[in-house]
Motif scaffolding. Structure first.
Motif, short mmCIF file in Angstrom:
data_model
loop_
_atom_site.label_atom_id
_atom_site.label_comp_id
_atom_site.label_asym_id
_atom_site.label_seq_id
_atom_site.Cartn_x
_atom_site.Cartn_y
_atom_site.Cartn_z
N VAL A 112 0.84 -1.21 0.00
CA VAL A 112 0.00 0.00 0.00
C VAL A 112 0.87 1.25 0.00
N ALA A 113 1.95 1.26 0.76
CA ALA A 113 2.83 2.43 0.79
C ALA A 113 3.51 2.62 -0.57
N SER A 114 3.93 1.53 -1.20
CA SER A 114 4.56 1.63 -2.53
C SER A 114 3.58 2.15 -3.57
N LEU B 46 1.52 6.50 -6.98
CA LEU B 46 0.37 7.35 -7.33
C LEU B 46 0.69 8.83 -7.14
N ILE B 47 1.36 9.17 -6.06
CA ILE B 47 1.73 10.57 -5.81
C ILE B 47 2.71 11.06 -6.88
N ILE B 48 3.67 10.22 -7.25
CA ILE B 48 4.63 10.60 -8.30
C ILE B 48 3.91 10.80 -9.62
N THR C 41 3.66 14.38 -11.59
CA THR C 41 4.18 14.48 -12.96
C THR C 41 3.09 14.96 -13.91
N PHE C 42 1.90 14.43 -13.77
CA PHE C 42 0.78 14.83 -14.63
C PHE C 42 0.46 16.31 -14.45
#
Length: 156
Positions: free
Chosen positions: A45-47, A52-54, A58-59
């Motif tokens: 879940v942390a990975s 997702l945050i990265i 980026t988007f």
């Protein structure tokens, strides 16, 4: 069994051991929230959260005006303005060149080097834009290179 296998089994056992996360009310010790977890679930879940945050960051940077704050990116408006300025400066340089030719022709007329009847701005500008035919003639070195390349057969 070897030590490596024992160590791997021990690590796997820790990763998949079930633990309980409990949130209690401190005053009454009433259980508010409970969740069964393994260390592997927390890692996955942390990975996924980090990925997702990265991806979202980026988007946002790539497809919004925020990219203009990153060195190396320029706005479309700035590119258009640079192109317009380049075209304007080129036309200004051409006009200055034509005016210099016109003024030198007037200077020649005033000093008596050219007849005044032949002085016309349009003819002077037309003369300045003509291509010198002598500059189009190949030089001796060019003719030598041409002859050298045409006499040798082309190898395939």
């Amino acid at each position: 069994m070897s030590k490596k296998k024992l160590k791997r089994k021990k690590i796997a056992k820790k990763l998949y051991a079930k633990n309980r996360l409990v949130i209690l009310n401190e005053d009454t010790f009433e259980e508010i929230f409970s969740l069964r977890l393994t260390l592997m679930n927390v890692f996955v879940v942390a990975s996924l959260g980090a990925i997702l945050i990265i991806f979202v960051t980026t988007f946002i940077i790539a497809f919004t005006p925020l990219r203009e704050f990153i060195p190396g990116y320029t706005s479309g408006k700035m590119k258009r303005e640079a192109t317009e300025l380049a075209l304007k400066s080129d036309s200004i340089q051409k006009a200055i060149r034509e005016n210099q030719i016109y003024l030198s022709a007037i200077k020649k007329a005033l000093t008596g080097e050219v007849e005044a009847a032949k002085l016309n701005k349009d003819s002077i500008v037309a003369d300045s834009t003509r291509i010198n035919e002598q500059s189009l003639q190949p030089s001796a070195a060019e003719l030598k290179i041409r002859n050298a390349t045409t006499t040798k057969p082309i190898k395939k």
